[in-house]
Design a protein around this motif. Structure first.
Motif, PDB file in Angstrom:
ATOM      1  N   TYR A   1      -5.374   4.439  12.947  1.00  0.00           N
ATOM      2  CA  TYR A   1      -5.734   3.087  12.518  1.00  0.00           C
ATOM      3  C   TYR A   1      -7.034   2.653  13.178  1.00  0.00           C
ATOM      4  O   TYR A   1      -7.214   2.829  14.381  1.00  0.00           O
ATOM      5  CB  TYR A   1      -4.621   2.101  12.863  1.00  0.00           C
TER       6      TYR A   1
ATOM      7  N   PHE B   1       0.852  -1.187   0.000  1.00  0.00           N
ATOM      8  CA  PHE B   1       0.000   0.000   0.000  1.00  0.00           C
ATOM      9  C   PHE B   1       0.887   1.236   0.000  1.00  0.00           C
ATOM     10  O   PHE B   1       1.737   1.409   0.867  1.00  0.00           O
ATOM     11  CB  PHE B   1      -0.904  -0.004   1.235  1.00  0.00           C
TER      12      PHE B   1
ATOM     13  N   GLY C   1      -1.492  -6.138   6.343  1.00  0.00           N
ATOM     14  CA  GLY C   1      -2.194  -5.031   6.991  1.00  0.00           C
ATOM     15  C   GLY C   1      -1.991  -3.785   6.167  1.00  0.00           C
ATOM     16  O   GLY C   1      -1.655  -3.886   4.981  1.00  0.00           O
ATOM     17  N   GLU C   2      -2.172  -2.635   6.770  1.00  0.00           N
ATOM     18  CA  GLU C   2      -2.026  -1.387   6.012  1.00  0.00           C
ATOM     19  C   GLU C   2      -0.632  -1.298   5.400  1.00  0.00           C
ATOM     20  O   GLU C   2      -0.458  -0.896   4.272  1.00  0.00           O
ATOM     21  CB  GLU C   2      -2.293  -0.172   6.906  1.00  0.00           C
TER      22      GLU C   2
ATOM     23  N   ASN D   1      -7.621  -0.117   2.868  1.00  0.00           N
ATOM     24  CA  ASN D   1      -6.831   0.468   3.945  1.00  0.00           C
ATOM     25  C   ASN D   1      -7.673   0.490   5.208  1.00  0.00           C
ATOM     26  O   ASN D   1      -8.899   0.483   5.160  1.00  0.00           O
ATOM     27  CB  ASN D   1      -6.334   1.869   3.569  1.00  0.00           C
ATOM     28  N   ASN D   2      -7.015   0.504   6.341  1.00  0.00           N
ATOM     29  CA  ASN D   2      -7.732   0.394   7.614  1.00  0.00           C
ATOM     30  C   ASN D   2      -7.391   1.577   8.527  1.00  0.00           C
ATOM     31  O   ASN D   2      -7.077   1.407   9.693  1.00  0.00           O
ATOM     32  CB  ASN D   2      -7.403  -0.934   8.303  1.00  0.00           C
ATOM     33  N   PHE D   3      -7.403   2.775   7.937  1.00  0.00           N
ATOM     34  CA  PHE D   3      -7.125   3.967   8.737  1.00  0.00           C
ATOM     35  C   PHE D   3      -8.033   5.109   8.295  1.00  0.00           C
ATOM     36  O   PHE D   3      -8.593   5.089   7.195  1.00  0.00           O
ATOM     37  CB  PHE D   3      -5.654   4.383   8.595  1.00  0.00           C
TER      38      PHE D   3
ATOM     39  N   GLN E   1      -2.742   6.080  -2.427  1.00  0.00           N
ATOM     40  CA  GLN E   1      -3.844   5.332  -1.786  1.00  0.00           C
ATOM     41  C   GLN E   1      -4.159   4.095  -2.622  1.00  0.00           C
ATOM     42  O   GLN E   1      -5.310   3.816  -2.960  1.00  0.00           O
ATOM     43  CB  GLN E   1      -5.091   6.231  -1.629  1.00  0.00           C
TER      44      GLN E   1
ATOM     45  N   TRP F   1      -2.426  -0.051  -3.880  1.00  0.00           N
ATOM     46  CA  TRP F   1      -1.428  -1.122  -3.746  1.00  0.00           C
ATOM     47  C   TRP F   1      -0.567  -1.134  -5.006  1.00  0.00           C
ATOM     48  O   TRP F   1      -1.096  -1.235  -6.116  1.00  0.00           O
ATOM     49  CB  TRP F   1      -2.105  -2.467  -3.511  1.00  0.00           C
TER      50      TRP F   1
END
Lengths: 177, 177
Positions: B27, A62, A138-139, B2-4, A67, A69
């Protein structure tokens, strides 16, 4: 080579990844003034890992500025005073888990010479031994993707592989093979 | 993906070539905070001009961040709202004097996806007609250099051609030829 004097130079921003420098310059011939803004970057190392079967190992991570991947060769920023080959060896293991029995320099690149002094040193990693990579999903997580040379070329053609350091690394690798 | 969440976003610096944005993020899972610094760049266009004799036209220009003359394909920043192909056509003529009878897109690259959102669009220019280039020699001056494909490959091997957008452009060109 250049016909100007730097009259003033200041650091406007100190960041985690880069600093910003603003210079005021004066041309010798005309006395005219100008400003030059520069992103100061410590540089980094890029690894092109090739398996015994001839596949190239990429990561997909990412990337905050897009924003999105992005598919790239493993790479990382130099720690202060770090030798680029040490950095390459470290990043290969951190990002993919592999360790390399043989590492050779392919070359170096300027990523954006117009406004940033970043230099990336590119290494070929061979005789790979798999292991456990240090980064979790994860992020900030990464997916590991192994591609044949033909798959890499197709992904450059199709716009799935757009990272400049990775395309440059592949060009250097093909150029030396 | 994304996780934020972005809690705060501010522009720290507005420059001639780029701006600097600093985001504070949180996050979702952990509630931990982080900061992301990004160089905002308008993007640009790169031209790989090929003469009827099969030579590629490069320019050598003084690059302030390196205080060095750097060998590159002709390229430039997009004006606000400018179409990349229009930019490529303009930069080709400004920097080399040539106009192209045929221009085709080779692809696009992310120059430094880790910290900057710059996208460069790369074009192949053919059926060239020579003319007078608009830029004079001097600090911002340029030298025009025509190279065969073999000379380009040798300069990548020897470290004389290190500009990432140019090496990427050559890779895309060879990949499609």
């Amino acid at each position: 080579m250049n016909n100007f004097k730097i009259k003033k130079s200041e650091i406007l921003f100190k960041g985690k990844v880069f600093d910003i420098k603003l210079d005021e310059i004066e041309y010798d011939s005309s006395g005219n003034n100008g400003r030059r803004e520069v992103v100061l970057h410590p540089g980094g190392a890029v690894v092109l890992p090739v398996t015994d079967a001839g596949k190239i190992i990429f990561v997909r991570q990412f990337r905050y500025p897009f924003q999105e991947w992005v598919l790239e060769l493993p790479a990382g920023k130099l720690d202060p005073g770090e030798d680029p080959q040490t950095c390459a060896t470290r990043e290969l293991t951190e990002e993919t888990g592999y360790t390399a029995g043989k590492i050779t320099k392919l070359g170096h690149i300027y990523t954006t010479p117009g406004f940033c002094n970043e230099i990336l040193h590119i290494y070929l990693a061979e005789n790979l031994t798999p292991g456990k990579h240090a980064r979790e999903e994860g992020e900030e997580g990464m997916q590991i993707i192994e591609l044949t040379i033909d798959e890499v070329k197709n992904k450059i053609n199709s716009g799935e592989l757009v990272d400049a350091k990775s395309i440059s690394g592949v060009m250097m690798y093909l150029n030396k093979s």
